[in-house]
Design an enzyme around this catalytic site. Structure first.
Site, PDB file in Angstrom:
ATOM      1  N   GLY A  49       0.819  -1.212   0.000  1.00  0.00           N
ATOM      2  CA  GLY A  49       0.000   0.000   0.000  1.00  0.00           C
ATOM      3  C   GLY A  49       0.843   1.247   0.000  1.00  0.00           C
ATOM      4  O   GLY A  49       0.531   2.236   0.672  1.00  0.00           O
ATOM      5  N   ALA A  50       1.925   1.235  -0.795  1.00  0.00           N
ATOM      6  CA  ALA A  50       2.906   2.322  -0.759  1.00  0.00           C
ATOM      7  C   ALA A  50       2.606   3.451  -1.732  1.00  0.00           C
ATOM      8  O   ALA A  50       3.423   4.352  -1.892  1.00  0.00           O
ATOM      9  CB  ALA A  50       4.296   1.760  -1.053  1.00  0.00           C
ATOM     10  N   ASN A  51       1.449   3.431  -2.364  1.00  0.00           N
ATOM     11  CA  ASN A  51       1.166   4.463  -3.357  1.00  0.00           C
ATOM     12  C   ASN A  51       0.595   5.748  -2.761  1.00  0.00           C
ATOM     13  O   ASN A  51       0.528   6.771  -3.441  1.00  0.00           O
ATOM     14  CB  ASN A  51       0.204   3.935  -4.426  1.00  0.00           C
ATOM     15  CG  ASN A  51      -1.113   3.482  -3.834  1.00  0.00           C
ATOM     16  OD1 ASN A  51      -1.198   2.347  -3.377  1.00  0.00           O
ATOM     17  ND2 ASN A  51      -2.129   4.334  -3.827  1.00  0.00           N
ATOM     18  N   ILE A  54       0.144   6.793   4.547  1.00  0.00           N
ATOM     19  CA  ILE A  54       1.198   6.319   5.440  1.00  0.00           C
ATOM     20  C   ILE A  54       2.206   5.464   4.693  1.00  0.00           C
ATOM     21  O   ILE A  54       3.419   5.594   4.877  1.00  0.00           O
ATOM     22  CB  ILE A  54       0.579   5.530   6.618  1.00  0.00           C
ATOM     23  CG1 ILE A  54      -0.208   6.478   7.524  1.00  0.00           C
ATOM     24  CG2 ILE A  54       1.657   4.808   7.419  1.00  0.00           C
ATOM     25  CD1 ILE A  54      -1.003   5.768   8.605  1.00  0.00           C
ATOM     26  N   GLY A  55       1.710   4.568   3.848  1.00  0.00           N
ATOM     27  CA  GLY A  55       2.602   3.672   3.124  1.00  0.00           C
ATOM     28  C   GLY A  55       3.616   4.409   2.272  1.00  0.00           C
ATOM     29  O   GLY A  55       4.799   4.039   2.233  1.00  0.00           O
ATOM     30  N   SER A 178      -4.154  -0.786  14.585  1.00  0.00           N
ATOM     31  CA  SER A 178      -4.907   0.418  14.933  1.00  0.00           C
ATOM     32  C   SER A 178      -5.318   0.338  16.401  1.00  0.00           C
ATOM     33  O   SER A 178      -5.520  -0.758  16.933  1.00  0.00           O
ATOM     34  CB  SER A 178      -6.161   0.526  14.061  1.00  0.00           C
ATOM     35  OG  SER A 178      -7.031   1.545  14.545  1.00  0.00           O
ATOM     36  N   TYR A 204     -13.656  -3.627  10.302  1.00  0.00           N
ATOM     37  CA  TYR A 204     -12.330  -3.007  10.321  1.00  0.00           C
ATOM     38  C   TYR A 204     -11.637  -3.249  11.663  1.00  0.00           C
ATOM     39  O   TYR A 204     -10.477  -3.692  11.699  1.00  0.00           O
ATOM     40  CB  TYR A 204     -12.457  -1.507  10.068  1.00  0.00           C
ATOM     41  CG  TYR A 204     -11.139  -0.772  10.144  1.00  0.00           C
ATOM     42  CD1 TYR A 204     -10.241  -0.816   9.078  1.00  0.00           C
ATOM     43  CD2 TYR A 204     -10.788  -0.043  11.275  1.00  0.00           C
ATOM     44  CE1 TYR A 204      -9.022  -0.151   9.148  1.00  0.00           C
ATOM     45  CE2 TYR A 204      -9.577   0.624  11.353  1.00  0.00           C
ATOM     46  CZ  TYR A 204      -8.698   0.569  10.284  1.00  0.00           C
ATOM     47  OH  TYR A 204      -7.485   1.217  10.359  1.00  0.00           O
TER      48      TYR A 204
END
Length: 325
Positions: A49-51, A54-55, A178, A204
């Protein structure tokens, strides 16, 4: 417009001033990555999820420290934009993009095969990709989508890459959880939709509880290997994670956005566990958004629950049948 008389009371001004001061202090406290000398030259890291959010901030920091940084992204288009931005900001040409949808076990297996074929080492694995607000949906693989993306995908990916991590030790695995894990329920029936959570918020929270249980049980299983596993809370962060919720919830989120942490601030606890000298050798722990050790919920510390969840996760991802490729 004239303010109501109660709002003109000096107490309101003092209260507002105090709130602003508390927020300012909170944003200044904690670990400062600029004081951390760790250089990652010659090391390889993966950030899912680096796009964005936080990522991307985590990947940027690791690339800045000269790591070969693999951006594991579901969207090739958004991943390519992040790749170009990170390369330009860091001057690190060893930032690469690989497609990964953690909600698809087939995608996870394909990604892992490519990593094992192309990479000689893996020093840091950051599980950041996650979603919230999705409706209850069963994927073509028979898994509930929120739990597949937030929990089962990272579970499978870690297990497929474990031998490479061990061979690269000392290595670190960081799971972005979380504080909301405290309101979750680790019912393994959620994973395949046999039982439906009470709404997207419960799904979640429960998936994040499972992430903490996984991280702790993984640490227990990795004792003596030189590979550490820790879970972190980024805190309340201003990202696009609320995009799947209703307009009313998004409007409320927009109102409190000025009081939330930025993505860069929310990334600090993850970066801390990934690179800091202080976190070296620490494993099986939970760090809050200020990079401080904190006890997770009682459910997150339940060893028997963690083992039961692990066994069911192995079954659902096919690992219990001895298939690790």
């Amino acid at each position: 417009m004239e303010l109501p008389s109660a709002c003109r009371h000096p107490g309101w001004f003092l209260l507002t001033l105090l709130l602003g001061l508390l927020l300012w202090v909170r944003r200044r406290r904690g670990w400062d990555p600029r004081q951390c000398p760790t250089d990652l030259s010659g090391r390889t890291v993966i950030v899912t999820g680096a796009n964005s959010g936080i990522g991307k901030c985590v990947a940027l920091e690791l690339a800045r420290r000269n790591a070969r940084t693999i951006l594991a992204c579901r969207s090739r288009e958004r991943g390519r934009a992040a790749l170009e931005e990170i390369r330009a900001a860091t001057g690190n040409a060893a930032v690469v993009l690989r497609e990964l949808d953690t909600g698809s076990m087939a995608s996870v297996r394909s990604f892992a095969r490519d990593v094992l074929r192309e990479e000689r080492r893996l020093d840091v694995l950051v599980h950041n990709a996650g979603v919230s607000g999705l409706p209850f949906t069963i994927t073509p693989e028979g898994l509930e989508q929120t739990f597949a993306i937030n929990y089962l995908g990272p579970f499978l990916l870690t297990n497929l890459l474990l031998e490479l991590l061990k061979a690269s030790a000392p290595a670190r695995i960081v799971t972005v959880a979380s504080f909301r894990h405290r309101s979750g329920t680790a019912d393994s029936r959620f994973l395949s939709g046999q039982r439906r959570p009470r709404g997207a918020d419960t799904a979640y929270s429960s998936s994040k509880l499972m992430g903490v249980l996984f991280s702790t049980e993984l640490a227990r299983r990795l004792r003596g290997t030189g590979v550490t596993s820790n879970a972190v809370s980024p805190g309340m962060v201003s990202t696009n994670i609320m995009r799947h919720f209703s307009w009313a919830v998004r409007a409320l989120f927009a109102l409190i956005r000025p009081f939330l942490k930025s993505a860069a601030q929310g990334a600090l606890s993850t970066i801390y566990c990934a690179v800091s000298e202080e976190a070296a050798g620490i494993t099986g722990k939970y760090f809050n958004s200020d990079c401080v050790l904190e006890l997770p919920s009682a459910a997150a510390r339940d060893v028997s629950l963690a083992q039961e969840l692990w066994d069911e996760s192995e079954r659902l991802t096919g690992l219990s049948r001895g298939s690790r490729h």
